[in-house]
Design an enzyme around this catalytic site. Structure first.
Site, PDB file in Angstrom:
ATOM      1  N   LEU A  40     -44.128 -56.436 -58.924  1.00  0.00           N
ATOM      2  CA  LEU A  40     -45.270 -55.765 -59.560  1.00  0.00           C
ATOM      3  C   LEU A  40     -45.608 -54.460 -58.843  1.00  0.00           C
ATOM      4  O   LEU A  40     -46.698 -54.311 -58.272  1.00  0.00           O
ATOM      5  CB  LEU A  40     -46.495 -56.687 -59.653  1.00  0.00           C
ATOM      6  CG  LEU A  40     -46.276 -57.962 -60.472  1.00  0.00           C
ATOM      7  CD1 LEU A  40     -47.558 -58.780 -60.548  1.00  0.00           C
ATOM      8  CD2 LEU A  40     -45.773 -57.637 -61.878  1.00  0.00           C
ATOM      9  N   ASP A  67     -40.458 -59.958 -53.787  1.00  0.00           N
ATOM     10  CA  ASP A  67     -39.723 -58.712 -53.544  1.00  0.00           C
ATOM     11  C   ASP A  67     -38.236 -59.057 -53.449  1.00  0.00           C
ATOM     12  O   ASP A  67     -37.870 -59.981 -52.700  1.00  0.00           O
ATOM     13  CB  ASP A  67     -40.241 -58.121 -52.213  1.00  0.00           C
ATOM     14  CG  ASP A  67     -39.685 -56.732 -51.934  1.00  0.00           C
ATOM     15  OD1 ASP A  67     -38.594 -56.392 -52.445  1.00  0.00           O
ATOM     16  OD2 ASP A  67     -40.347 -55.995 -51.179  1.00  0.00           O
ATOM     17  N   THR A 137     -26.892 -47.628 -64.800  1.00  0.00           N
ATOM     18  CA  THR A 137     -27.214 -46.442 -65.582  1.00  0.00           C
ATOM     19  C   THR A 137     -25.999 -45.536 -65.741  1.00  0.00           C
ATOM     20  O   THR A 137     -25.110 -45.521 -64.883  1.00  0.00           O
ATOM     21  CB  THR A 137     -28.349 -45.662 -64.875  1.00  0.00           C
ATOM     22  OG1 THR A 137     -28.501 -44.393 -65.485  1.00  0.00           O
ATOM     23  CG2 THR A 137     -28.051 -45.439 -63.390  1.00  0.00           C
ATOM     24  N   ASP A 138     -26.009 -44.731 -66.810  1.00  0.00           N
ATOM     25  CA  ASP A 138     -24.942 -43.737 -66.983  1.00  0.00           C
ATOM     26  C   ASP A 138     -25.066 -42.602 -65.962  1.00  0.00           C
ATOM     27  O   ASP A 138     -24.131 -41.826 -65.775  1.00  0.00           O
ATOM     28  CB  ASP A 138     -24.940 -43.178 -68.417  1.00  0.00           C
ATOM     29  CG  ASP A 138     -26.247 -42.515 -68.834  1.00  0.00           C
ATOM     30  OD1 ASP A 138     -27.216 -42.529 -68.043  1.00  0.00           O
ATOM     31  OD2 ASP A 138     -26.300 -41.979 -69.961  1.00  0.00           O
ATOM     32  N   GLU A 139     -26.236 -42.505 -65.291  1.00  0.00           N
ATOM     33  CA  GLU A 139     -26.447 -41.384 -64.358  1.00  0.00           C
ATOM     34  C   GLU A 139     -25.510 -41.444 -63.159  1.00  0.00           C
ATOM     35  O   GLU A 139     -25.321 -40.434 -62.471  1.00  0.00           O
ATOM     36  CB  GLU A 139     -27.900 -41.344 -63.895  1.00  0.00           C
ATOM     37  CG  GLU A 139     -28.860 -41.182 -65.044  1.00  0.00           C
ATOM     38  CD  GLU A 139     -30.226 -40.655 -64.642  1.00  0.00           C
ATOM     39  OE1 GLU A 139     -30.423 -40.270 -63.486  1.00  0.00           O
ATOM     40  OE2 GLU A 139     -31.099 -40.623 -65.526  1.00  0.00           O
ATOM     41  N   TYR A 162     -32.100 -41.222 -57.027  1.00  0.00           N
ATOM     42  CA  TYR A 162     -32.094 -42.398 -57.912  1.00  0.00           C
ATOM     43  C   TYR A 162     -30.674 -42.797 -58.274  1.00  0.00           C
ATOM     44  O   TYR A 162     -30.258 -43.941 -58.078  1.00  0.00           O
ATOM     45  CB  TYR A 162     -32.909 -42.117 -59.184  1.00  0.00           C
ATOM     46  CG  TYR A 162     -32.621 -43.108 -60.296  1.00  0.00           C
ATOM     47  CD1 TYR A 162     -33.043 -44.427 -60.207  1.00  0.00           C
ATOM     48  CD2 TYR A 162     -31.893 -42.724 -61.435  1.00  0.00           C
ATOM     49  CE1 TYR A 162     -32.761 -45.345 -61.217  1.00  0.00           C
ATOM     50  CE2 TYR A 162     -31.606 -43.630 -62.442  1.00  0.00           C
ATOM     51  CZ  TYR A 162     -32.041 -44.937 -62.333  1.00  0.00           C
ATOM     52  OH  TYR A 162     -31.756 -45.849 -63.322  1.00  0.00           O
ATOM     53  N   LYS A 166     -28.431 -46.149 -57.333  1.00  0.00           N
ATOM     54  CA  LYS A 166     -27.856 -47.058 -58.338  1.00  0.00           C
ATOM     55  C   LYS A 166     -26.339 -47.139 -58.154  1.00  0.00           C
ATOM     56  O   LYS A 166     -25.744 -48.211 -58.281  1.00  0.00           O
ATOM     57  CB  LYS A 166     -28.202 -46.590 -59.757  1.00  0.00           C
ATOM     58  CG  LYS A 166     -29.676 -46.712 -60.132  1.00  0.00           C
ATOM     59  CD  LYS A 166     -30.195 -48.147 -60.168  1.00  0.00           C
ATOM     60  CE  LYS A 166     -29.626 -48.964 -61.297  1.00  0.00           C
ATOM     61  NZ  LYS A 166     -30.301 -50.298 -61.389  1.00  0.00           N
ATOM     62  N   LEU A 202     -39.950 -39.401 -70.590  1.00  0.00           N
ATOM     63  CA  LEU A 202     -40.126 -38.324 -71.571  1.00  0.00           C
ATOM     64  C   LEU A 202     -40.797 -38.760 -72.883  1.00  0.00           C
ATOM     65  O   LEU A 202     -41.799 -38.152 -73.290  1.00  0.00           O
ATOM     66  CB  LEU A 202     -38.761 -37.678 -71.888  1.00  0.00           C
ATOM     67  CG  LEU A 202     -38.852 -36.506 -72.868  1.00  0.00           C
ATOM     68  CD1 LEU A 202     -39.446 -35.272 -72.208  1.00  0.00           C
ATOM     69  CD2 LEU A 202     -37.479 -36.167 -73.456  1.00  0.00           C
ATOM     70  N   ARG A 226     -29.659 -35.804 -73.583  1.00  0.00           N
ATOM     71  CA  ARG A 226     -29.656 -37.223 -73.255  1.00  0.00           C
ATOM     72  C   ARG A 226     -29.210 -38.013 -74.484  1.00  0.00           C
ATOM     73  O   ARG A 226     -29.395 -37.572 -75.617  1.00  0.00           O
ATOM     74  CB  ARG A 226     -31.065 -37.691 -72.821  1.00  0.00           C
ATOM     75  CG  ARG A 226     -31.576 -37.045 -71.520  1.00  0.00           C
ATOM     76  CD  ARG A 226     -30.749 -37.505 -70.342  1.00  0.00           C
ATOM     77  NE  ARG A 226     -31.165 -36.969 -69.054  1.00  0.00           N
ATOM     78  CZ  ARG A 226     -30.654 -35.872 -68.497  1.00  0.00           C
ATOM     79  NH1 ARG A 226     -29.735 -35.155 -69.132  1.00  0.00           N
ATOM     80  NH2 ARG A 226     -31.034 -35.493 -67.294  1.00  0.00           N
TER      81      ARG A 226
END
Ligand code: NAD
Ligand code: DAU
Length: 356
Positions: A40, A67, A137-139, A162, A166, A202, A226
């Site tokens: 949380l 956690d 993620t694709d990032e 970030y 990942k 966004l 994106r």
């Protein structure tokens, strides 16, 4: 044969995780139990699953505040709930926050994933009917120019704290498959949108600023691209992988739906203005070009032929329908928005961005 009976969802109080839990209860034939493990943070909100808790709490749905970096807590939860499947959504997820404060990203995304892997390694031992599914993620693949797509074997080239965190977690997950034989699968997905997304991202940010008549901050020249996917379509992909994905494999997931940011913001102005009975051109007048995000990836585009061909997954929600659903949800759920926007989130925004 995969057990797929007692699922631990990490980060189930966040945007995609909460929608995943609701998706499993409402749109699949899953009949086992789901344990939602979440710390949380500012992005986690148990209210996202009030309906599920009322219907299934204590029977097939359990919430555990913990956690993922806490090995003892995770181990105890795995054991007590006899977990055979772990779906790992928990993360620090916002690129801008990773630029201002990367420490939490290293801790949760890398150390947290490592801790989960160590906990399942100790608990599952040599079991092969179990699965650790890692949501990524694709990032991690970096930034594309005008042409080309990310494939599963595209070399990793993360650019933000970030995406680097990942990427690191992805490598750890695959290392546990190759080294220890823990059955794992991995998905790398493009930009999600839909209900319950924290309004720093966004699409919800723009909808709410249009509604409130506030400036619409567009980074740089607004020409970054994106690929957008409705959250239920991402979650159907995860469910498809849980059922049939091959251990040790990565699956790309995307909308095949590329949009320049500025074109998307114009569309949001038109759609939101139409719903509110406002002048769309006046809404577009709120657009404010602001300083670019440092290291801003130019274009993401996913090739998802593998999950389509191998597992038969398909997107089912058109962008038109998905945006209409999302706009309607954000305009209707003002109490939810007020609560998630208060407190720590507000202070963080003010500290790092000032009043936009
Ligand atoms: P989110 O920020 O909305 O939710 C993250 C959740 O993780 C929150 O409930 C938070 O409380 C929880 N959490 C954070 N740190 C934790 C910790 N140390 N221990 C336990 N719980 C913790 O994120 P999201 O947008 O729902 O993304 C979920 C996952 O999907 C992430 O792994 C993200 O990298 C990945 N992903 C997101 C997108 C997207 O467009 N949002 C696209 C592709 C992949
Ligand atoms: O591609 C998948 C990723 O998509 C996920 O891994 C991340 O968790 C998720 O947050 C998302 O990352 P992005 O950085 O692409 O999403 P964001 O909504 O922050 O930004 C989308 C695009 O819009 C990006 O090019 C930056 C731009 N932007 C964003 C905000 C918040 C703006 O122009 N103005 C803004 O105010």
């Amino acid at each position: 044969m995969r057990a797929l009976n007692h699922i631990l969802v990490t980060g189930g109080a966040g945007f995609i995780g909460a929608n995943f839990i609701r998706y499993l209860f409402q749109k699949t034939d899953f009949s086992g139990k789901i344990v939602n493990l979440d710390k949380l943070t500012y992005a986690g909100n148990p209210e996202n699953l009030t309906d599920i808790d009322e219907a299934w709490g204590g029977k097939r749905y359990f919430f555990e505040k913990a956690d993922i970096c806490d090995f003892d807590a995770v181990s105890e939860i795995l054991k007590r709930h006899e977990i055979d499947t772990l779906v790992h959504f928990a993360a620090e997820s916002h690129v801008d926050r990773s630029i201002y404060g990367p420490g939490e990203f290293v801790s949760t995304n890398i150390q947290g994933t490592f801790t989960l892997l160590e906990a399942v390694r100790a608990f599952w031992k040599d079991r092969q009917d179990v699965l650790f599914h890692h949501v990524s993620t694709d990032e991690v693949y970096g930034s594309l120019g005008d042409e080309g797509f990310f494939f599963e074997d595209t070399p990793y080239d993360p650019r933000s704290p970030y995406s680097a965190s990942k990427a690191s977690s992805d490598h750890l997950v695959m290392a546990y498959w190759h080294t220890y034989g823990i059955p794992v699968t991995l998905s790398n997905c493009s930009n999600n949108y839909g209900p319950y997304q924290f309004p720093e991202k966004l699409i919800p940010l723009m909808i709410l600023n249009i509604k409130d008549g506030k400036p619409l901050p567009v980074y740089g020249d607004g020409r970054n691209i994106r690929d957008w996917l409705f959250v239920d379509d991402h979650n159907s992909a995860v469910w498809t992988i849980l059922k049939g994905g091959r251990p040790g494999e990565t699956y790309n997931v995307g909308g095949e739906n590329e949009w320049e940011n500025i074109r998307l913001v114009h569309t949001l102005c038109e759609k939101t203005a139409a719903t509110l009975g406002r002048d769309p051109e006046a809404c577009k007048g709120l657009i404010t070009y602001v300083k670019d995000r440092p290291g801003h990836d130019r274009r993401y585009a996913i090739n998802c032929d593998k999950i389509k061909g191998e597992l038969g997954w398909r997107q089912t929600v058109s962008f038109e329908t998905g945006l209409d659903t999302t706009i309607a949800w954000y305009l209707a759920n003002t109490a939810w928005i007020d609560r998630v926007r208060s407190g720590a989130y507000r202070q963080w925004i003010d500290r790092n961005y000032g009043a936009r």
